[in-house]
Design a protein around this motif. Structure first.
Motif, PDB file in Angstrom:
ATOM      1  N   GLY A   1     -95.723  49.084  52.617  1.00 36.83           N
ATOM      2  CA  GLY A   1     -94.793  49.620  51.639  1.00 36.83           C
ATOM      3  C   GLY A   1     -94.203  50.976  51.954  1.00 36.83           C
ATOM      4  O   GLY A   1     -93.417  51.503  51.178  1.00 36.83           O
ATOM      5  N   ARG A   2     -94.572  51.553  53.099  1.00 34.57           N
ATOM      6  CA  ARG A   2     -94.081  52.887  53.463  1.00 34.57           C
ATOM      7  C   ARG A   2     -93.056  52.787  54.580  1.00 34.57           C
ATOM      8  O   ARG A   2     -93.195  52.000  55.508  1.00 34.57           O
ATOM      9  N   ASN A   3     -92.012  53.592  54.468  1.00 33.12           N
ATOM     10  CA  ASN A   3     -90.989  53.642  55.505  1.00 33.12           C
ATOM     11  C   ASN A   3     -91.428  54.550  56.651  1.00 33.12           C
ATOM     12  O   ASN A   3     -91.831  55.695  56.425  1.00 33.12           O
ATOM     13  N   TYR A   4     -91.338  54.019  57.854  1.00 32.25           N
ATOM     14  CA  TYR A   4     -91.610  54.794  59.058  1.00 32.25           C
ATOM     15  C   TYR A   4     -90.352  54.806  59.928  1.00 32.25           C
ATOM     16  O   TYR A   4     -89.602  53.823  59.956  1.00 32.25           O
ATOM     17  N   TYR A   5     -90.163  55.898  60.631  1.00 30.85           N
ATOM     18  CA  TYR A   5     -89.000  56.042  61.509  1.00 30.85           C
ATOM     19  C   TYR A   5     -89.512  56.336  62.920  1.00 30.85           C
ATOM     20  O   TYR A   5     -89.918  57.459  63.231  1.00 30.85           O
ATOM     21  N   CYS A   6     -89.524  55.296  63.723  1.00 31.79           N
ATOM     22  CA  CYS A   6     -90.013  55.419  65.095  1.00 31.79           C
ATOM     23  C   CYS A   6     -88.897  55.995  65.966  1.00 31.79           C
ATOM     24  O   CYS A   6     -87.751  55.529  65.919  1.00 31.79           O
TER      25      CYS A   6
END
Length: 268
Positions: A156-161
């Motif tokens: 449910g968490r947004n990650y930005y690789c």
């Protein structure tokens, strides 16, 4: 020489004061081009200070997040996430010793009706093995020039690789895979336990470093269709080895390796 340097500095300050509110982009482009291409290393540092001051003023504006930065994207990396919430601006400065200094500004806007937050990253961590398992803040950043960003969700968490290049020294370079994410208090985090070396790896890494010799090149990029990161190393030809390291790093932003890869595929 010092008198001439000071004259340049005072000219930049005066020019900024009179033109700042009129239009950001022409000034940003002038400073961005000069901090990368000016022949004099000391003058490049002066232009970097001017660029940093101006981009800071821009970030403090209410509409700073939405300000278009197209005019500087040939020399400054400007990445925006697919959800439109995160903007990452990164660049590097090269001194007279051919040492590379990374700079980065991250802007985050959770909702359209909310003001954005600004995070200045401080390049204070030397990428090495003992920094593979830590979650850092903006004060401790494994510095890199980011050239690609891919957004994904986990629990449910947004990650930005982000993929980045770090010109480590005259003998070797580094490619970096890292993760940016923002918690419920809207604080920025650098790194997340999402990288597994093998299927049953129970101690995931927070980031990945690839180190390669200066006589080689390394292709590292996202393939969004396959949802994977592709990596390949190769040794440069003698002709390519004569190129300055500075030119190779500039080529990273322009996607030269990706262009070469496409040509090779066409020829197969």
């Amino acid at each position: 020489y010092m008198r001439a340097l000071l004259s340049v500095a005072f000219f930049l300050l005066a020019f900024t004061a009179t033109q700042l509110k009129a239009d950001y982009n022409p000034l940003l482009k002038k400073y961005a081009d000069s901090l990368r291409y000016h022949r004099d290393a000391q003058v490049r540092l002066v232009y970097n200070d001017s660029f940093t001051r101006l981009i800071r003023e821009l970030a403090d504006e209410d509409n700073g997040f939405a300000e278009p930065l197209d005019s500087i994207m040939s020399t400054i990396s400007v990445l925006k996430s697919d959800d439109g919430k995160l903007k990452v601006i990164s660049w590097l400065v090269i001194n007279e010793k051919e040492e590379f200094f990374n700079h980065c500004l991250v802007l985050y806007k959770a909702k359209e009706n909310k003001p954005h937050k600004s995070f200045w990253l401080r390049d204070k961590i030397e990428p090495k093995s003992d920094s593979l398992y830590e979650d850092f803040t903006s004060d401790f950043w494994p510095g890199a020039l980011y050239y690609q960003m891919y957004q994904f969700k986990k629990k449910g968490r947004n990650y930005y690789c982000v993929l980045g290049l770090n010109g480590k020294n005259s003998f070797c370079n580094q490619k970096i895979i890292d993760v940016l994410w923002v918690d419920k208090d809207e604080e920025l985090h650098i790194g997340a336990p999402v990288f597994y070396a093998f299927e049953k790896d129970y101690t995931p890494q927070y980031r990945v470093f690839f180190e390669y010799a200066d006589q080689s090149t390394m292709l590292l990029h996202f393939e969004k269709e396959r949802k994977m990161i592709r990596k390949r190393k190769r040794r440069r030809t003698r002709k390519r080895r004569r190129r300055k390291k500075r030119s190779r790093i500039e080529g990273e932003r322009e996607g030269e390796e990706e262009k070469e890869e496409a040509k090779e595929q066409d020829g197969e």
